[in-house]
Design an enzyme around this catalytic site. Structure first.
Site, mmCIF file in Angstrom:
data_model
loop_
_atom_site.group_PDB
_atom_site.id
_atom_site.type_symbol
_atom_site.label_atom_id
_atom_site.label_comp_id
_atom_site.label_asym_id
_atom_site.label_seq_id
_atom_site.Cartn_x
_atom_site.Cartn_y
_atom_site.Cartn_z
ATOM 1 N N ASP A 42 -0.105 -5.743 -3.045
ATOM 2 C CA ASP A 42 0.716 -6.848 -2.517
ATOM 3 C C ASP A 42 1.232 -6.493 -1.117
ATOM 4 O O ASP A 42 1.873 -7.308 -0.455
ATOM 5 C CB ASP A 42 1.845 -7.247 -3.477
ATOM 6 C CG ASP A 42 2.789 -6.109 -3.802
ATOM 7 O OD1 ASP A 42 2.546 -4.961 -3.366
ATOM 8 O OD2 ASP A 42 3.793 -6.372 -4.510
ATOM 9 N N SER A 43 0.874 -5.292 -0.628
ATOM 10 C CA SER A 43 1.113 -4.940 0.779
ATOM 11 C C SER A 43 0.390 -5.926 1.690
ATOM 12 O O SER A 43 0.711 -6.017 2.876
ATOM 13 C CB SER A 43 0.626 -3.517 1.061
ATOM 14 O OG SER A 43 -0.716 -3.345 0.653
ATOM 15 N N ASP A 81 -2.405 -5.848 -7.695
ATOM 16 C CA ASP A 81 -0.950 -5.807 -7.882
ATOM 17 C C ASP A 81 -0.438 -7.102 -8.494
ATOM 18 O O ASP A 81 -0.807 -8.197 -8.042
ATOM 19 C CB ASP A 81 -0.257 -5.632 -6.518
ATOM 20 C CG ASP A 81 0.090 -4.189 -6.238
ATOM 21 O OD1 ASP A 81 0.128 -3.376 -7.181
ATOM 22 O OD2 ASP A 81 0.328 -3.875 -5.057
ATOM 23 N N LYS A 110 -1.613 -3.675 -11.615
ATOM 24 C CA LYS A 110 -0.576 -2.653 -11.383
ATOM 25 C C LYS A 110 0.778 -3.330 -11.348
ATOM 26 O O LYS A 110 0.910 -4.422 -10.774
ATOM 27 C CB LYS A 110 -0.845 -1.920 -10.062
ATOM 28 C CG LYS A 110 0.260 -0.927 -9.672
ATOM 29 C CD LYS A 110 -0.180 0.040 -8.582
ATOM 30 C CE LYS A 110 -0.138 -0.492 -7.186
ATOM 31 N NZ LYS A 110 1.187 -0.916 -6.693
ATOM 32 N N GLU A 179 4.821 6.861 -5.603
ATOM 33 C CA GLU A 179 4.978 6.636 -4.155
ATOM 34 C C GLU A 179 6.309 7.206 -3.654
ATOM 35 O O GLU A 179 7.356 7.044 -4.297
ATOM 36 C CB GLU A 179 4.936 5.114 -3.861
ATOM 37 C CG GLU A 179 5.161 4.808 -2.378
ATOM 38 C CD GLU A 179 4.863 3.383 -1.974
ATOM 39 O OE1 GLU A 179 4.481 2.565 -2.847
ATOM 40 O OE2 GLU A 179 5.035 3.076 -0.779
HETATM 41 O O1 KIV Z 1 0.747 -2.751 -2.249
HETATM 42 C C1 KIV Z 1 0.221 -1.654 -2.017
HETATM 43 O O2 KIV Z 1 -0.609 -1.497 -1.101
HETATM 44 C C2 KIV Z 1 0.614 -0.523 -2.855
HETATM 45 C C3 KIV Z 1 0.299 0.842 -2.349
HETATM 46 C C4 KIV Z 1 1.277 1.189 -1.298
HETATM 47 C C5 KIV Z 1 0.250 1.840 -3.441
HETATM 48 O O3 KIV Z 1 1.209 -0.699 -3.869
#
Ligand code: KIV
Length: 261
Positions: A42-43, A81, A110, A179
């Site tokens: 979700d980044s 995510d 996740k 993290e």
């Molecule tokens: O959203 C994402 O890219 C993540 C990573 C930072 C592990 O959760």
């Protein structure tokens, strides 16, 4: 060959697991030839949409980008995510993760959170949805915690992380992302759990590493977090190329005889 969860589990205490993010088919196809796991993180809400945090990411956004990544990547294990607010109760989590599994070819979802998410993880696992845990610095908590805070700095925080990691494994998670935690804590979690632990800003001793692709390849160049290593000066390469294109168009050097019908 497709990377399965049993293959990833066989890497525990052996080969380091390599994971990166991707949000589209083009980059997913390139990464697929190299990495074990691709995370549709979700980044993307920050690096792709330009928002300040991950909180406004939606389930339909995640599904759209997961479809794109699955179209590009045929071999990597793909994790999506669950966005903020989509797994408040175990029932919500099951409803929304089922949508992800029905509408995409993701291998796992996740979700962020410790032992308070154990019930959610168990319900999903019992319903044939593989779950990856995420503890430590959890970006979805950045607003409520007033920023991005490194965890495991004191005994209380260390004990909570260990308790959370064990609860997540017991609930049936297939992998754990840790993290922004002190290296010694990530090491202890890695040595305690049977499932592979993937670190980001968690030091050298986890079973694998994950980085956000635009950080690692230098496309996001506003600042570089300490834990990121840049493997390419992506922003400079792109800016130079687009400037050359502009020059050619303005000077009449593009198109040439080679580029016309
Ligand atoms: O959203 C994402 O890219 C993540 C990573 C930072 C592990 O959760």
């Amino acid at each position: 060959m497709k990377t399965t969860i049993s293959k990833l589990h066989s890497y525990k205490n052996g080969k380091k697991i390599v994971m990166t993010t991707a949000y589209d088919a083009l980059f997913a196809k390139m990464f697929d030839e190299v990495v074990d796991i691709i995370l549709v993180g979700d980044s993307l809400n920050m690096s792709f949409l330009g928002e300040d945090d991950t909180l406004s990411a939606t389930l339909s956004q995640m599904i759209y980008h997961t479809k794109a990544v699955c179209n590009g990547a045929k071999n990597a294990y793909i994790i999506t995510d669950m966005p903020f607010g989509s797994y408040v109760s175990p029932k919500d989590a099951l409803k929304n993760a089922t949508k992800v599994f029905k509408q995409t070819k993701a291998d796992a979802v996740k979700l962020e959170g410790g032992q308070e998410k154990a019930e959610h993880i168990k319900l999903l696992s019992d319903n044939a949805i593989s779950v990856v845990g995420h503890i430590g610095l959890m970006p979805q908590f950045s607003r409520s915690e007033g920023g991005y805070k490194v965890k495991g700095k004191d005994e209380l925080s260390k004990a909570k992380l260990l308790q959370d990691a064990k609860a997540i494994e017991e609930a049936g998670a297939v992998l754990l992302v840790v993290e922004g935690v002190k290296e010694d804590v990530a090491k202890e979690i890695t040595n305690t759990l049977k499932i592979p632990v993937i670190g980001i800003g968690a030091g050298r001793y986890t079973d694998g590493q994950v980085l956000v692709w635009s950080d690692m390849l230098g496309f996001f160049d506003e600042f570089k977090p300490k834990f990121v290593k840049r493997y390419l000066d992506g922003a400079k390469i792109v800016k130079d190329a687009i400037s050359n294109y502009k020059k050619d168009v303005e000077n009449g050097d593009f198109p040439t005889i080679k580029e016309i019908y």
